[in-house]
Each structure stands twice: as structure tokens, then as C-alpha cells.
Design a protein around this motif. Sequence first.
Motif, mmCIF file in Angstrom:
data_model
loop_
_atom_site.group_PDB
_atom_site.id
_atom_site.type_symbol
_atom_site.label_atom_id
_atom_site.label_comp_id
_atom_site.label_asym_id
_atom_site.label_seq_id
_atom_site.Cartn_x
_atom_site.Cartn_y
_atom_site.Cartn_z
ATOM 1 N N SER A 6 -5.223 -35.494 -4.429
ATOM 2 C CA SER A 6 -6.168 -34.390 -4.317
ATOM 3 C C SER A 6 -7.520 -34.928 -3.863
ATOM 4 O O SER A 6 -7.733 -36.140 -3.814
ATOM 5 C CB SER A 6 -6.315 -33.667 -5.660
ATOM 6 O OG SER A 6 -6.837 -34.546 -6.632
ATOM 7 N N GLY A 7 -8.431 -33.998 -3.542
ATOM 8 C CA GLY A 7 -9.781 -34.393 -3.194
ATOM 9 C C GLY A 7 -10.143 -34.272 -1.728
ATOM 10 O O GLY A 7 -11.284 -34.505 -1.345
ATOM 11 N N SER A 66 -19.281 -38.132 2.512
ATOM 12 C CA SER A 66 -18.396 -38.846 1.598
ATOM 13 C C SER A 66 -17.403 -37.907 0.940
ATOM 14 O O SER A 66 -17.678 -36.713 0.767
ATOM 15 C CB SER A 66 -19.218 -39.538 0.503
ATOM 16 O OG SER A 66 -20.110 -40.493 1.032
ATOM 17 N N LEU A 67 -16.281 -38.460 0.570
ATOM 18 C CA LEU A 67 -15.275 -37.773 -0.234
ATOM 19 C C LEU A 67 -14.649 -38.795 -1.168
ATOM 20 O O LEU A 67 -14.594 -39.989 -0.839
ATOM 21 C CB LEU A 67 -14.180 -37.157 0.631
ATOM 22 C CG LEU A 67 -14.461 -35.859 1.379
ATOM 23 C CD1 LEU A 67 -13.268 -35.520 2.280
ATOM 24 C CD2 LEU A 67 -14.734 -34.718 0.427
ATOM 25 N N ARG A 68 -14.144 -38.307 -2.293
ATOM 26 C CA ARG A 68 -13.372 -39.178 -3.182
ATOM 27 C C ARG A 68 -11.997 -38.551 -3.404
ATOM 28 O O ARG A 68 -11.892 -37.429 -3.912
ATOM 29 C CB ARG A 68 -14.053 -39.395 -4.522
ATOM 30 C CG ARG A 68 -13.334 -40.449 -5.351
ATOM 31 C CD ARG A 68 -14.013 -40.757 -6.663
ATOM 32 N NE ARG A 68 -13.731 -39.761 -7.678
ATOM 33 C CZ ARG A 68 -13.832 -39.977 -8.989
ATOM 34 N NH1 ARG A 68 -14.230 -41.173 -9.429
ATOM 35 N NH2 ARG A 68 -13.578 -39.020 -9.864
ATOM 36 N N LEU A 69 -10.972 -39.272 -3.004
ATOM 37 C CA LEU A 69 -9.601 -38.842 -3.224
ATOM 38 C C LEU A 69 -9.092 -39.402 -4.544
ATOM 39 O O LEU A 69 -9.473 -40.503 -4.942
ATOM 40 C CB LEU A 69 -8.692 -39.311 -2.092
ATOM 41 C CG LEU A 69 -9.099 -38.930 -0.667
ATOM 42 C CD1 LEU A 69 -8.032 -39.397 0.323
ATOM 43 C CD2 LEU A 69 -9.377 -37.454 -0.535
ATOM 44 N N SER A 70 -8.222 -38.634 -5.186
ATOM 45 C CA SER A 70 -7.593 -39.072 -6.430
ATOM 46 C C SER A 70 -6.080 -38.990 -6.282
ATOM 47 O O SER A 70 -5.557 -38.085 -5.619
ATOM 48 C CB SER A 70 -8.024 -38.182 -7.604
ATOM 49 O OG SER A 70 -9.409 -38.241 -7.814
ATOM 50 N N LEU A 98 -9.804 -43.236 -4.084
ATOM 51 C CA LEU A 98 -10.238 -43.765 -2.796
ATOM 52 C C LEU A 98 -11.597 -43.135 -2.489
ATOM 53 O O LEU A 98 -11.675 -41.951 -2.155
ATOM 54 C CB LEU A 98 -9.237 -43.453 -1.688
ATOM 55 C CG LEU A 98 -9.575 -44.065 -0.330
ATOM 56 C CD1 LEU A 98 -9.465 -45.595 -0.397
ATOM 57 C CD2 LEU A 98 -8.666 -43.519 0.764
ATOM 58 N N GLN A 99 -12.641 -43.921 -2.666
ATOM 59 C CA GLN A 99 -13.982 -43.465 -2.329
ATOM 60 C C GLN A 99 -14.218 -43.723 -0.850
ATOM 61 O O GLN A 99 -14.117 -44.867 -0.390
ATOM 62 C CB GLN A 99 -15.021 -44.222 -3.167
ATOM 63 C CG GLN A 99 -16.462 -43.839 -2.854
ATOM 64 C CD GLN A 99 -16.773 -42.402 -3.221
ATOM 65 O OE1 GLN A 99 -16.391 -41.935 -4.289
ATOM 66 N NE2 GLN A 99 -17.476 -41.697 -2.346
#
Length: 122
Positions: A6-7, A16-20, A80-81
Motif C-alpha cells: 500500500s501507499g 515523496s511517497l512511502r510504500l508499506s 520503501l521511502q
Amino acid sequence: VQLQASGGGLVQAGGSLRLSCVVSGRNFSRYGIAWFRQAPGKDREFVAGISWRLSSTSYADSVKGRFTISRDNWRKTVYLQMNSLKPEDTAVYHCAADQYGNGKSVDVYDYWGQGTLVTVSS
């Protein structure tokens, strides 16, 4: 073992995005986890990976210095930042897991999540 990514979302270049990636199942700490991505019309490619034993990390050259992978064994989650995003980062991002394994090839990983779409506008 099941993985839920998700994310993803729409972001402007430079953002920026942060995936989880949440992993269900036992013995999460024994799994190497990686992120791959697939853009339309292209093969799935390795982005970043984190090993099971020492949490050592590896990155594709195209994301080094911009992306950071990390894991929280208590929460069974890998992050994943993604910073300084570029339009060429646009893709569906998948997380993958392999017990005791790690590497940059899709063939290493036995378990895959469904993917989350990242779109970077210019």
C-alpha cells in the motif's frame, strides 16, 4: 505467506511517497523482502531489497540515494521511502518475499503482493 502493499498514489516530480508491505504468516524475520516495479510495456525490475539476517540492503542504480528500504520485524512490515521522485519512477510497485533468500532476480522470490500504483507527474 501473504503480502499486502500500500501507499502508492499520484505525486509531482520531486515529491515523496512511502510504500508499506505488510506480511502475514509466521517467521517474518526469516524472510528476505524486496520491492520490484513494472512500468507499462516493460519487464518487472528490481528496486530495493533487504535481507533477513542482518537487514543488509541493496538498491538498483536508478534509485540509489533517493529510495530507502527498511523493515520492522515486530510489525511484520517493510517500508520503501521514496524521495526526489521522477516521472520515470512511475510504475506498479510489488513487494516480494523469500525465506532465507535475497537477491535482485524475480526468480528468487516465492511470494508476491498485488502491487500498488505510483504515478509521478512532471
